[in-house]
Design an enzyme around this catalytic site. Structure first.
Site, PDB file in Angstrom:
ATOM      1  N   GLU A  17       0.824  -1.212   0.000  1.00  0.00           N
ATOM      2  CA  GLU A  17       0.000   0.000   0.000  1.00  0.00           C
ATOM      3  C   GLU A  17       0.869   1.279   0.000  1.00  0.00           C
ATOM      4  O   GLU A  17       0.475   2.304  -0.565  1.00  0.00           O
ATOM      5  CB  GLU A  17      -0.945  -0.045   1.209  1.00  0.00           C
ATOM      6  CG  GLU A  17      -2.028   0.996   1.252  1.00  0.00           C
ATOM      7  CD  GLU A  17      -2.841   1.153  -0.046  1.00  0.00           C
ATOM      8  OE1 GLU A  17      -3.106   0.142  -0.729  1.00  0.00           O
ATOM      9  OE2 GLU A  17      -3.191   2.310  -0.374  1.00  0.00           O
TER      10      GLU A  17
ATOM     11  N   HIS B  86       3.743   1.715  -1.617  1.00  0.00           N
ATOM     12  CA  HIS B  86       4.092   1.979  -3.023  1.00  0.00           C
ATOM     13  C   HIS B  86       2.876   2.513  -3.774  1.00  0.00           C
ATOM     14  O   HIS B  86       2.989   3.396  -4.625  1.00  0.00           O
ATOM     15  CB  HIS B  86       4.556   0.690  -3.717  1.00  0.00           C
ATOM     16  CG  HIS B  86       5.813   0.105  -3.163  1.00  0.00           C
ATOM     17  ND1 HIS B  86       5.831  -1.062  -2.436  1.00  0.00           N
ATOM     18  CD2 HIS B  86       7.098   0.526  -3.246  1.00  0.00           C
ATOM     19  CE1 HIS B  86       7.073  -1.339  -2.091  1.00  0.00           C
ATOM     20  NE2 HIS B  86       7.862  -0.401  -2.562  1.00  0.00           N
TER      21      HIS B  86
ATOM     22  N   GLY C 249       9.323   7.477  -1.090  1.00  0.00           N
ATOM     23  CA  GLY C 249       8.693   7.435   0.230  1.00  0.00           C
ATOM     24  C   GLY C 249       9.542   8.115   1.287  1.00  0.00           C
ATOM     25  O   GLY C 249      10.769   8.006   1.285  1.00  0.00           O
TER      26      GLY C 249
ATOM     27  N   LYS D 156       9.581   7.190   4.212  1.00  0.00           N
ATOM     28  CA  LYS D 156      10.053   6.163   5.147  1.00  0.00           C
ATOM     29  C   LYS D 156      11.570   5.989   5.017  1.00  0.00           C
ATOM     30  O   LYS D 156      12.264   5.765   6.001  1.00  0.00           O
ATOM     31  CB  LYS D 156       9.346   4.843   4.901  1.00  0.00           C
ATOM     32  CG  LYS D 156       9.784   3.819   5.906  1.00  0.00           C
ATOM     33  CD  LYS D 156       9.060   2.527   5.723  1.00  0.00           C
ATOM     34  CE  LYS D 156       9.940   1.419   6.195  1.00  0.00           C
ATOM     35  NZ  LYS D 156      10.878   0.981   5.171  1.00  0.00           N
ATOM     36  N   ASP D 157      12.065   6.093   3.791  1.00  0.00           N
ATOM     37  CA  ASP D 157      13.515   6.059   3.569  1.00  0.00           C
ATOM     38  C   ASP D 157      13.998   7.500   3.531  1.00  0.00           C
ATOM     39  O   ASP D 157      14.372   8.027   2.474  1.00  0.00           O
ATOM     40  CB  ASP D 157      13.831   5.336   2.262  1.00  0.00           C
ATOM     41  CG  ASP D 157      13.448   3.870   2.328  1.00  0.00           C
ATOM     42  OD1 ASP D 157      14.094   3.125   3.068  1.00  0.00           O
ATOM     43  OD2 ASP D 157      12.461   3.482   1.676  1.00  0.00           O
TER      44      ASP D 157
ATOM     45  N   GLN E 162      17.514   8.306   2.225  1.00  0.00           N
ATOM     46  CA  GLN E 162      17.539   8.067   0.778  1.00  0.00           C
ATOM     47  C   GLN E 162      16.940   9.278   0.043  1.00  0.00           C
ATOM     48  O   GLN E 162      17.510   9.790  -0.927  1.00  0.00           O
ATOM     49  CB  GLN E 162      16.732   6.803   0.457  1.00  0.00           C
ATOM     50  CG  GLN E 162      16.366   6.628  -1.004  1.00  0.00           C
ATOM     51  CD  GLN E 162      15.756   5.266  -1.288  1.00  0.00           C
ATOM     52  OE1 GLN E 162      16.433   4.267  -1.263  1.00  0.00           O
ATOM     53  NE2 GLN E 162      14.468   5.224  -1.582  1.00  0.00           N
TER      54      GLN E 162
HETATM   55  O1  PAF Z   1      13.542   2.549  -2.110  1.00  0.00           O
HETATM   56  C1  PAF Z   1      13.790   1.625  -2.909  1.00  0.00           C
HETATM   57  O2  PAF Z   1      12.979   0.728  -3.110  1.00  0.00           O
HETATM   58  C2  PAF Z   1      15.127   1.609  -3.618  1.00  0.00           C
HETATM   59  O3  PAF Z   1      16.152   2.066  -2.804  1.00  0.00           O
HETATM   60  C3  PAF Z   1      15.111   2.366  -4.966  1.00  0.00           C
HETATM   61  C4  PAF Z   1      14.886   3.864  -4.750  1.00  0.00           C
HETATM   62  C5  PAF Z   1      14.033   1.803  -5.861  1.00  0.00           C
HETATM   63  C6  PAF Z   1      16.467   2.222  -5.672  1.00  0.00           C
HETATM   64  O4  PAF Z   1      16.765   0.892  -5.906  1.00  0.00           O
END
Ligand code: PAF
Length: 278
Positions: free
Chosen positions: A32, A34, A144, A146-147, A150
């Site tokens: 959900e 994604h 997201g 959540k990361d 990132q």
């Molecule tokens: O967050 C993720 O699923 C991965 O780190 C991503 C951004 C798709 C890169 O592989």
């Protein structure tokens, strides 16, 4: 419109249409969380491209690359249900030819907090994200919250490399009990769930306090109460743009982030809060 599944870069080029393109990069095992990224992309773009690629470069040899869940058929069902236009699903050899030499360095910011716990992870992540940006050529991309580190690094890369792409962050989606959705949650047993819930509980308890020291102390006390079933990697209270730890006098938005291992599953979570508002 029928969903186009592009298994290589040539098919991806053929699938391109005129208009605004949004990219939602994923490693599949869609949930959900994604789907909420896809919905955000759908609102903003004429064409939504979802990439599904489990990126070997962002896993170190002792991590779970081979165990990472792969659920391609149900991922396609989810993409169809959300009105995705194109799924880009390249093979590892297509993304990384054997003569490849150059990769992105995530710099000092990629070696702290989550980067300290997972050396090389953010270099591999940024390398694949830059390649996906070049292949898909989106106007915007959705990631997201959540990361959070990132997301901050991707924003940094876009600024540092002058990439003409708008980056959107999307709020974390949670189970009713507070657990942040993650593709890795499927590895949690019934017994793992109790200690796993300590992550979101600790973040909530910490976020209810006012000063950085109280926030860290309160959140850590909740994590400690979870007992030996929870092995904490880090608890960090950081500047959302740099991921540097904040001082006691810091003012503005901050991220309280946690990573912990429950059995063989590593979980991360975070909340955003405001410190010392004027
Ligand atoms: O967050 C993720 O699923 C991965 O780190 C991503 C951004 C798709 C890169 O592989």
């Amino acid at each position: 419109m029928e969903l186009i599944v592009a298994g290589n870069r040539e098919d991806l080029v053929k699938a391109r249409r005129a208009g605004t393109v949004a990219l939602v990069p994923t490693m599949g095992a869609l949930h959900e969380g994604h789907r909420s990224l896809i919905r955000q992309a759908r609102v903003r773009a004429d064409q939504v491209v979802v990439s599904i690629f489990v990126n070997p470069l962002q896993f170190s040899p002792n991590e779970d690359f081979s165990r990472y869940p792969r659920t391609f058929d149900s991922d396609l069902d989810a993409c169809r249900a959300e009105g995705v236009d194109v799924v880009f699903h390249p093979a590892v050899e297509d993304m990384y030819p054997p003569d490849r030499q150059i990769s992105v360095s995530s710099g000092e910011m990629g070696r702290i907090v989550e980067g300290a716990a997972r050396p090389g992870h953010f270099d591999g992540m940024l390398t694949v994200v830059l390649k996906l940006f070049n292949l898909v050529q989106p106007d915007l991309a959705v990631f997201g919250q959540k990361d959070a580190q990132q997301l901050a690094l991707i924003r940094r890369m876009v600024a540092d490399f002058d990439l003409p792409i708008e980056i959107l962050g999307s709020p974390t989606v949670r189970e009713p009990d507070g657990l942040a959705l993650s593709s890795r949650n499927r590895f949690l047993s019934e017994d793992d769930r109790r200690p796993a819930l300590a992550l979101s509980r600790a973040l909530r308890a910490g976020a209810a306090r006012l000063t950085p020291s109280e926030i860290r102390r309160t959140a850590m006390a909740v994590l400690d109460e979870a007992g030996p079933g929870l092995e904490v990697d880090y608890l960090a209270l950081v500047d959302p743009a740099t991921f540097a730890e904040v001082s006691e006098s810091y003012e503005g938005l901050a991220v309280l982030a946690v990573a912990a291992r429950v059995g063989s599953t590593r979980l991360i979570d975070n909340v955003t809060l405001t410190l010392n508002p004027a």
